[in-house]
Scaffold this motif. Structure first.
Motif, PDB file in Angstrom:
ATOM      1  N   TYR A  37       0.826  -1.221   0.000  1.00 25.63           N
ATOM      2  CA  TYR A  37       0.000   0.000   0.000  1.00 25.63           C
ATOM      3  C   TYR A  37       0.856   1.264   0.000  1.00 25.63           C
ATOM      4  CZ  TYR A  37      -3.411   3.385   1.897  1.00 25.63           C
ATOM      5  OH  TYR A  37      -4.202   4.480   2.106  1.00 25.63           O
ATOM      6  N   THR A  38       1.804   1.344   0.907  1.00 27.67           N
ATOM      7  CA  THR A  38       2.597   2.570   1.066  1.00 27.67           C
ATOM      8  C   THR A  38       3.420   2.874  -0.185  1.00 27.67           C
ATOM      9  OG1 THR A  38       2.728   2.205   3.456  1.00 27.67           O
ATOM     10  CG2 THR A  38       4.321   3.736   2.481  1.00 27.67           C
ATOM     11  N   LEU A  41       1.101   3.929  -3.110  1.00 26.45           N
ATOM     12  CA  LEU A  41       0.614   5.306  -2.991  1.00 26.45           C
ATOM     13  C   LEU A  41       1.712   6.294  -3.353  1.00 26.45           C
ATOM     14  CD1 LEU A  41      -1.542   7.359  -2.113  1.00 26.45           C
ATOM     15  CD2 LEU A  41      -0.686   7.121   0.226  1.00 26.45           C
ATOM     16  N   ALA A  68      -9.135   0.749  -0.190  1.00 31.41           N
ATOM     17  CA  ALA A  68      -8.877   1.945   0.617  1.00 31.41           C
ATOM     18  C   ALA A  68      -7.833   2.842  -0.035  1.00 31.41           C
ATOM     19  CB  ALA A  68      -8.416   1.544   2.019  1.00 31.41           C
ATOM     20  N   LEU A  69      -6.990   2.261  -0.878  1.00 31.32           N
ATOM     21  CA  LEU A  69      -5.986   3.055  -1.581  1.00 31.32           C
ATOM     22  C   LEU A  69      -6.642   4.130  -2.451  1.00 31.32           C
ATOM     23  CD1 LEU A  69      -3.028   3.539  -2.416  1.00 31.32           C
ATOM     24  CD2 LEU A  69      -3.331   1.813  -4.191  1.00 31.32           C
ATOM     25  N   ASN A  71      -9.547   5.660  -1.896  1.00 33.61           N
ATOM     26  CA  ASN A  71      -9.980   6.750  -1.017  1.00 33.61           C
ATOM     27  C   ASN A  71      -8.831   7.691  -0.682  1.00 33.61           C
ATOM     28  OD1 ASN A  71     -12.692   6.207  -0.808  1.00 33.61           O
ATOM     29  ND2 ASN A  71     -12.497   4.954   1.030  1.00 33.61           N
ATOM     30  N   GLU A  72      -7.661   7.119  -0.454  1.00 35.19           N
ATOM     31  CA  GLU A  72      -6.498   7.932  -0.098  1.00 35.19           C
ATOM     32  C   GLU A  72      -6.090   8.846  -1.253  1.00 35.19           C
ATOM     33  OE1 GLU A  72      -3.573   8.999   2.830  1.00 35.19           O
ATOM     34  OE2 GLU A  72      -5.519   7.991   2.856  1.00 35.19           O
ATOM     35  N   ARG A  75      -7.543  12.325  -1.422  1.00 30.96           N
ATOM     36  CA  ARG A  75      -7.011  13.335  -0.504  1.00 30.96           C
ATOM     37  C   ARG A  75      -5.973  14.218  -1.185  1.00 30.96           C
ATOM     38  NH1 ARG A  75      -4.516  10.853   4.636  1.00 30.96           N
ATOM     39  NH2 ARG A  75      -4.212  13.073   5.009  1.00 30.96           N
ATOM     40  N   TYR A  76      -5.325  13.679  -2.233  1.00 27.90           N
ATOM     41  CA  TYR A  76      -4.199  14.392  -2.827  1.00 27.90           C
ATOM     42  C   TYR A  76      -4.408  14.801  -4.286  1.00 27.90           C
ATOM     43  CZ  TYR A  76      -1.912  12.182   1.182  1.00 27.90           C
ATOM     44  OH  TYR A  76      -1.587  11.759   2.447  1.00 27.90           O
TER      45      TYR A  76
END
Length: 358
Positions: A37-38, A41, A68-69, A71-72, A75-76
């Motif tokens: 995930y990290t 992203l 969920a990735l 959704n993140e 944010r950006y």
């Protein structure tokens, strides 16, 4: 137009299979891959791909790969890349649709599935990048006989640190009001573009003069016209597009530049990697082999825990002895069982080219 993509999947074999199939499309350009995930992203935010292949049901739960990735990303990013879910479970499809993903492909991915998906993605991206700017022409300059909308093609790929390219990409006129181009560009910017086709249109042109120039244009495919003009703009301002890949090996102020096409293979050496060139020279980079695997695309394929091979330098593959032979040398590289699928894909890729088996 190229569509850069990344693959986010905890299964490296699955990453290689997706990449091998995608390599069959000249417009798809592999950028990088991630296994969690990290890292996924960070790659998206750093590289701004247009397409993402995403696994949402990983075998390794610690990778945290999931919807969920997406959704993140909201944010950006204002514009979310086209996301293609690649997984083996049908039951997750409904949940994925709620996240407005572009497509859902079941593993193992088949070429025909990717063909269908890519055609849909290509169409969707084209629709996203062409939008209408209403009343872009000042009222005093508008011709009531001509429609009052200018269609502008925007491509985020060409925008960034180059303000000239960014501004040109913001203002590529699609037709039919080409005589109003100078109302969008300033005279100075217009002369910098120096496009002989658009030079025909001046603020003082008469309607008859405009029609004479417009007539042959309208007989052409308007989609290809937009692409041609945009290409002329961008190529003029950024001559490095489509240049061969060059690796820069940096160490304590020493910058060593290597053409990727000259690299035969990479060999792991603890926390560093030895890069073997086609002239017999060897250069050491203080990065792990896994690092190079993540940033390099085909024809570089990992065949062993210790080796990444440039497929263009393969002269022979002996599956019985599990070795690959390097052209114009006596070097033989082993491939391991865990990467046997990668070798199978290499063999398959050879057979898909200009190939004759005897």
């Amino acid at each position: 137009m190229n569509y850069p993509y990344i693959i986010i999947d905890d299964d490296q074999e699955s990453v290689l299979r997706t990449k091998a199939i995608a390599n069959g499309f000249s417009e798809l350009a592999f950028v990088a891959s991630a296994n969690n995930y990290t890292d996924g992203l960070n790659l998206i935010l750093e590289l701004s791909p247009k397409i993402i292949f995403l696994e949402i049901d990983p075998a390794d739960k610690e990778s945290n790969l999931s919807l969920a990735l997406i959704n993140e990303l909201y944010r950006y990013l204002k514009i979310i890349p086209k996301i293609i879910i690649t997984t083996s479970k049908k039951e997750l499809a409904f949940e994925a649709i709620q996240y407005e993903v572009s497509d859902y492909i079941l593993k193992p991915i088949q070429r025909i599935d990717l063909i269908k998906t890519f055609l849909k993605i290509k169409k969707a991206i084209a629709e996203d990048e062409v939008y209408v700017v209403k009343n872009a022409v000042p009222a005093e300059h508008q011709n009531p006989k001509v429609e009052s909308e200018i269609y502008v093609a925007k491509d985020p790929v060409y925008q960034g640190d180059n303000p000239v390219v960014s501004e040109i990409a913001d203002n590529v006129v699609r037709t039919p009001i080409l005589e109003e181009v100078l109302n969008v560009f300033s005279e100075e910017e217009y002369s910098e573009v120096n496009n002989p086709f658009l030079k025909e249109f001046k603020k003082g042109d008469t309607e008859d003069e405009y029609s004479e120039v417009k007539k042959p244009i309208l007989e052409e495919d308007q989609e290809s016209e937009v692409e041609t003009i945009a290409t002329q703009f961008v190529t003029k301002q950024n001559p490095n597009i489509e240049q061969p890949l060059i690796l820069c090996i940096k160490s304590y102020g020493d910058y060593r530049y290597i053409d990727a096409k000259d690299i035969c293979y990479f060999q792991a050496d603890n926390n560093s990697t030895d890069i073997h060139l086609n002239n017999g020279e060897m250069v050491t980079a203080f990065k792990t082999l896994k690092h190079f695997e993540g940033i390099l695309s085909y024809p570089f394929v990992r065949i062993h825990n210790s080796y990444i091979l440039n497929c263009n330098y393969i002269s022979r593959i002996h599956t019985g002895n599990a070795v690959c032979y390097i052209k114009n040398s006596t070097t033989k590289l082993p491939f391991s069982k865990s990467y046997k699928s990668s070798v199978d894909l290499i063999i398959s890729d050879f057979s898909n080219g200009n190939y004759l088996e005897i």
